[in-house]
Scaffold this motif. Sequence first.
Motif, PDB file in Angstrom:
ATOM      1  N   ASP A   1       0.836  -1.215  -0.158  1.00  0.00           N
ATOM      2  CA  ASP A   1      -0.101   0.141   0.003  1.00  0.00           C
ATOM      3  C   ASP A   1       0.913   1.238   0.120  1.00  0.00           C
ATOM      4  O   ASP A   1       1.626   1.426   0.846  1.00  0.00           O
TER       5      ASP A   1
ATOM      6  N   ARG B   1      -3.278   6.864  -4.115  1.00  0.00           N
ATOM      7  CA  ARG B   1      -3.202   5.758  -3.254  1.00  0.00           C
ATOM      8  C   ARG B   1      -2.782   4.638  -4.399  1.00  0.00           C
ATOM      9  O   ARG B   1      -3.524   4.580  -5.398  1.00  0.00           O
TER      10      ARG B   1
ATOM     11  N   ARG C   1      -2.543   0.454  -4.528  1.00  0.00           N
ATOM     12  CA  ARG C   1      -2.309  -0.734  -3.864  1.00  0.00           C
ATOM     13  C   ARG C   1      -2.347  -2.117  -4.776  1.00  0.00           C
ATOM     14  O   ARG C   1      -2.748  -2.152  -5.817  1.00  0.00           O
TER      15      ARG C   1
END
Length: 507
Positions: free
Chosen positions: A355, A461, A463
């Motif tokens: 992450d 973000r 991931r």
Amino acid sequence: MAATDLTETIPSARHPRSVLVLGATGYIGGRLVPRLLQAGHAVSVGVRSPDKLSAVPWADEVTVHTVDLDDGTGLKAAMEGIDDVCYLVHSMNSGRDFERHEAQAATRLVEATAAAGGRQIIYLGGLHPESAKLSMHMRSRAKVGEIFLASSTPAIVFQAGIIIGSGSASFEMIRHLADALRWMPAPDWVANRVEPLSVRDVLYYLVAACDLPKPVNRAFDIGSGDVLTYAEVMKDFARIRDLPPRHVIALPLPAPTLSGIWVGLVTPLPFALTLPLVQSLQEDAVTRNDDIDAVIPPPSSGLLSYDQAVRLALRREKEGAVATNWDADSGELEQAAKPLPNDPQWAGKKAFVDDRRRLLRDLAVSDIWPVIVSIGGRNGWYSWPLAWKIRGLWDKIVGGAGLNRGRRLPDALRVGDPVDWWRVEEIVPDHKLLLRAEMKVSGDAWLEFTVDQVGPDCEYRQRAIFFPRGIRGRLYWAFVSPFHRFIFPAMACNIERAARRNERRRR
């Protein structure tokens, strides 16, 4: 014979009542409350920490009371105007006075229910042989049931074996053991017999008990009718999950503590849970009769078999969902088998996640989104091109897609598009891109990008998510994760640089 309906609708209550649920933040309680609401009951919940209800969508539909059963604080107020009490409280602690505390909490409820003129206590205990020497936790659960049955308020005590549904401790232990080990050295309790029951059907009985025209004072065994050994339970789980056959080898490790430590080492479940859980598996857990049928008939479509219960619990995974959201509008009992927001972290498939988050100062989503949706193909992956080429070549050698598929268009994507060895599974313009891996690997993998505008800045973000299959999947992640420490930070950094170039051109 007609197939069992896995999505049986919750019937409306013939006798709507005021129901207090104690243990509403737990596995069963968190699934029971919305079903009671769906049936038409007025629901109150008693919890020690109301903040734990912040993640559930039904919090505004119930009356919340702060209740501490250790000293009875708040219990009298919570019982005012209540007809039925669903007692779903059981600690997995193992302190010296554990059994005494459990008995005292049950006694406090009995006294409060009698004082308030409650109609019925409903309790979920565990299946156990009458003559067996029970573990501390099973003995405590049996004692609580006895306290309720001996009270002046009628009590219906359900006794169930292992409950099958994502998030159930027993089911998660089975899942993680079967996922991790093809050759499974196991303690000798794997030869014990058990009668699993779907969480869907457990909830059916609990909801139905609240709708009984007259209260009942008796203990009832509830089970699916499928009697298996624990070894068969794990082998069948592997078969249903399309894993290679599992071989269970019983070893002479009768000591429950050693067995619990072994399970704790092999699975992500905490030792504080595996120790009492394994202790409760030392005896058979099989129904002795079907007397419950005369009081609460089985669901109209029948009880789920173990096979059906597992398939229901795994359905979301087979659909390829990375995360599961509570479907507050659904009235189907199928929802019971799905994960909930407040389930423990070890619930569900074992997941490895890389992450990465960055706050991109003075950058607009409109500058970074075109970079994200143009990833792959001739545009590359913004980090370590040689590493991606080597991985793509290896995937091609072992029969995978490799990097040769490229992409349909250089600067636009839609759901279903191939992107090298990935495929677009979800796309939300200017917010989210989810790619599902189609490379040859022992597991399921996704790469997810999300962006959000936060004032003048952009929150980025990234991931990488991997659900391993068996020990090979875990070994694969252990091998590649050191490379991820270089590849994925570089990817995030270079995507930001490309977005900055877009921002400068826009100016």
